[in-house]
Design a protein around this motif. Sequence first.
Motif, PDB file in Angstrom:
ATOM      1  N   MET A   1     -52.966  15.049  11.418  1.00 39.26           N
ATOM      2  CA  MET A   1     -52.527  16.274  10.762  1.00 39.26           C
ATOM      3  C   MET A   1     -53.677  16.992  10.100  1.00 39.26           C
ATOM      4  O   MET A   1     -53.896  18.163  10.250  1.00 39.26           O
ATOM      5  N   PHE A   2     -54.436  16.162   9.356  1.00 38.63           N
ATOM      6  CA  PHE A   2     -55.442  16.787   8.537  1.00 38.63           C
ATOM      7  C   PHE A   2     -56.840  16.649   9.098  1.00 38.63           C
ATOM      8  O   PHE A   2     -57.790  17.006   8.443  1.00 38.63           O
ATOM      9  N   GLY A  35     -57.985  15.483   2.259  1.00 37.90           N
ATOM     10  CA  GLY A  35     -56.537  15.576   2.137  1.00 37.90           C
ATOM     11  C   GLY A  35     -55.946  14.458   1.331  1.00 37.90           C
ATOM     12  O   GLY A  35     -54.868  14.596   0.788  1.00 37.90           O
ATOM     13  N   VAL A  36     -56.625  13.325   1.232  1.00 39.46           N
ATOM     14  CA  VAL A  36     -56.042  12.278   0.396  1.00 39.46           C
ATOM     15  C   VAL A  36     -56.490  12.403  -1.045  1.00 39.46           C
ATOM     16  O   VAL A  36     -55.841  11.892  -1.923  1.00 39.46           O
ATOM     17  N   ASP A  37     -57.635  13.049  -1.265  1.00 40.93           N
ATOM     18  CA  ASP A  37     -57.918  13.272  -2.681  1.00 40.93           C
ATOM     19  C   ASP A  37     -58.441  14.673  -2.939  1.00 40.93           C
ATOM     20  O   ASP A  37     -58.981  15.338  -2.070  1.00 40.93           O
ATOM     21  N   SER A  38     -58.187  15.091  -4.140  1.00 41.65           N
ATOM     22  CA  SER A  38     -58.465  16.466  -4.524  1.00 41.65           C
ATOM     23  C   SER A  38     -59.937  16.804  -4.365  1.00 41.65           C
ATOM     24  O   SER A  38     -60.296  17.897  -3.955  1.00 41.65           O
ATOM     25  N   THR A  41     -60.883  17.514  -0.750  1.00 41.37           N
ATOM     26  CA  THR A  41     -60.246  18.741  -0.279  1.00 41.37           C
ATOM     27  C   THR A  41     -60.997  19.962  -0.810  1.00 41.37           C
ATOM     28  O   THR A  41     -61.269  20.916  -0.079  1.00 41.37           O
ATOM     29  N   THR A  42     -61.342  19.905  -2.097  1.00 43.53           N
ATOM     30  CA  THR A  42     -62.073  21.008  -2.703  1.00 43.53           C
ATOM     31  C   THR A  42     -63.469  21.119  -2.095  1.00 43.53           C
ATOM     32  O   THR A  42     -63.969  22.215  -1.840  1.00 43.53           O
ATOM     33  N   ASN A 193     -58.244   1.276  -8.532  1.00 47.39           N
ATOM     34  CA  ASN A 193     -58.113   1.865  -7.176  1.00 47.39           C
ATOM     35  C   ASN A 193     -58.056   3.384  -7.153  1.00 47.39           C
ATOM     36  O   ASN A 193     -57.395   3.954  -6.291  1.00 47.39           O
ATOM     37  N   TRP A 194     -58.713   4.043  -8.083  1.00 48.54           N
ATOM     38  CA  TRP A 194     -58.700   5.514  -8.195  1.00 48.54           C
ATOM     39  C   TRP A 194     -57.274   6.023  -8.373  1.00 48.54           C
ATOM     40  O   TRP A 194     -56.984   7.164  -8.059  1.00 48.54           O
ATOM     41  N   ASN A 195     -56.376   5.188  -8.813  1.00 45.75           N
ATOM     42  CA  ASN A 195     -54.952   5.560  -8.848  1.00 45.75           C
ATOM     43  C   ASN A 195     -54.450   5.522 -10.295  1.00 45.75           C
ATOM     44  O   ASN A 195     -54.611   4.529 -10.986  1.00 45.75           O
ATOM     45  N   ASN A 222     -59.069  10.396 -13.513  1.00 47.49           N
ATOM     46  CA  ASN A 222     -57.697  10.221 -13.073  1.00 47.49           C
ATOM     47  C   ASN A 222     -57.162   8.878 -13.590  1.00 47.49           C
ATOM     48  O   ASN A 222     -56.062   8.788 -14.135  1.00 47.49           O
TER      49      ASN A 222
END
Lengths: 312, 336
Positions: A1-2, A35-38, A41-42, A193-195, A222
């Motif tokens: 998709m991405f 697409g999985v992290d901001s 994407t930026t 986990n960056w989460n 985050n």
Amino acid sequence: MFNKTAIAVSVTLMSIAAAHAEGPYRIGITQNNVGVDSYQTTYESAFEAAAAREGNVDVVVLDAGGDVARQIGQMQDLIQQRVDAIIIWPTNGQAVIPAIRQAHSAGIPVIVTNSKIADAGLDFIAAFSGPDNVQQGISSAEMMCDALGGEGQIVQISGQPGYTTAMERAGGFEDRLAEACPGVELLETQPGNWNRERAQRVMEDFLTKYDRIDGVYSGDDNMGVGALNAAKGAGRADGIIFIGATNFAVGYDAIERGEYYGSIYQSPVDDAEAALQTALDVLAGEELPKMNFFETPKITAENLEEFDRPVF
Amino acid sequence: MASTEQTKVGVPLGRLSKAGVLSFLSAQGILIFFLIGMFVFSFFSEQFLSQSNIMTVVRQASIIGIIAVGVTVVIIGGNLDLSVGSMLSFSTVLVVDLHDKIGPTNAILLMFALTLMIGAVNGFLIGFLRLNSLIVTLAMLSAIQGFVLIYSGGQNVDIANQENTWFAFFGRGFVGGIAVPVLMFGLLAILIQVVMSYTGYGRRIFAVGGNPMAAVYSGIRKNWCVFSTYLISAFCVACAALVLGSRVMGSQNNVGQGYELLVLAGIILGGTSLLGGAGSIWKTVIGVLILGFIQNGLLLMGYPYYIQWIVTWVIIILAVWLDLANKRKRLFTTHS
């Protein structure tokens, strides 16, 4: 998709082309996992925008979707297409080296962006462009030391295990803390986990385990905000210094509210523009150092106004 | 089959008692293991059995628990739902993103409606078109994840004003000293347990999962039964999204990734058979709590994250093995 194969073809107006002595260039970029992290994407949109501004650069933007095998395939495609330079955001600093070597043998300069590759591959790249994550860890340790006045007990929530960025930040932080601030004891480190949700849970467990926690260092904001949430929930946020890295919008706001002590400003826009500029410098035949780090300053309530609120 | 041989008349006494032990182990083995584990953990960490830690663990487990309660119903009905992790990402991103745009009440209503719609699609494909549930929900997992990425543009979503919104109630609030997530988990579990045990509807779900042909011949509308289990699952996911979004006050677009496995792990630990027709909500609750306490206990003991995964899955394999051993009345089998 991405895994966009967006080919941003810039309209090469004669006037702009005249302004640049060199070019036009075709630069291929294979990203890690858009697409999985901001941040990524930026980075991607900033990269495309910067290339469009240059006027004499065509870019082929590929995304590996976090898959090493796919990234190697994309490297080979770019070599086949005979692009002028390849920028790679490595999915794995070790596994991509053979593909980088192929590009090097084919006479295509390779620029590694954002995340480092293993030392064995350094001979085959033209340059690295990105943040200095070890330095970021060092800066965070210095902020922690200042904030605590050289004394206290802290915990660390690190990034994804095995991820170079996570290891470099944690390493820089731990080494510098031990050296500059022997009075501050690092009680324990667990991955978040960056989460944010995961970090929140880890912090809840830390709060149960330790009656006294004076500071928390998180591998990014985050996770740091997750830790802050947990401490607020336990009614213990007031006594704890929170320091993160990669300033996110939520971290920026928390600093503004005075709940979060500080972070490291790292802009994906700077990151993308630095990568493109490095590639152009290499193509122009300029002498460059191998490692090109862009600035990642400390950010606290004192200098917050000098920085824009992050877009991610 | 091995089991038929074993149940022949004249089974030696020794073997009978062995079967008895096995049966006890498979029924209560996990509980015993759990108690031993709790004992060991409390030995290594004095805070482990403290009231505040127990409350923390139950609160942490409630998101997975709420989803697991719904998925247990699907499994009792003879199907699987692997799409719950992606659905959780979808619903959480949606409710958090819409919170600032259309207000909390509308955001919650719209999120529930859209989540139930996904459940309805799952239910329609599996209940009425009779497609394989594993494949449908696996496909749904990818499709929804893709949709979430497009919707969010890969960006995290956050609630701008976190201090002044009643939305905080679902993840951070307390009612009578009990955390709201725990309360929601408990109420949903009790409600669905009662429905499954004491209503005709519940009995029909068991019948459909146990023997679909017999159920159809006895006049049960199997299609509708299966369809409805996916609505229950989706409803539970929506409740979990409410808790998660409110607890974190934001969402990453992959926040639910891997939850489907944790949910399945809790259900299997509780002893619900993946073959359908058997199982209990109550045991799923225990299974989910065991999972939570293992992870918390190992963390309090200072073991890194990856050890939790290994230990968790070793225990799950053990649970499945004991369950199977009970069915064939022996621990090992040489038969194929």
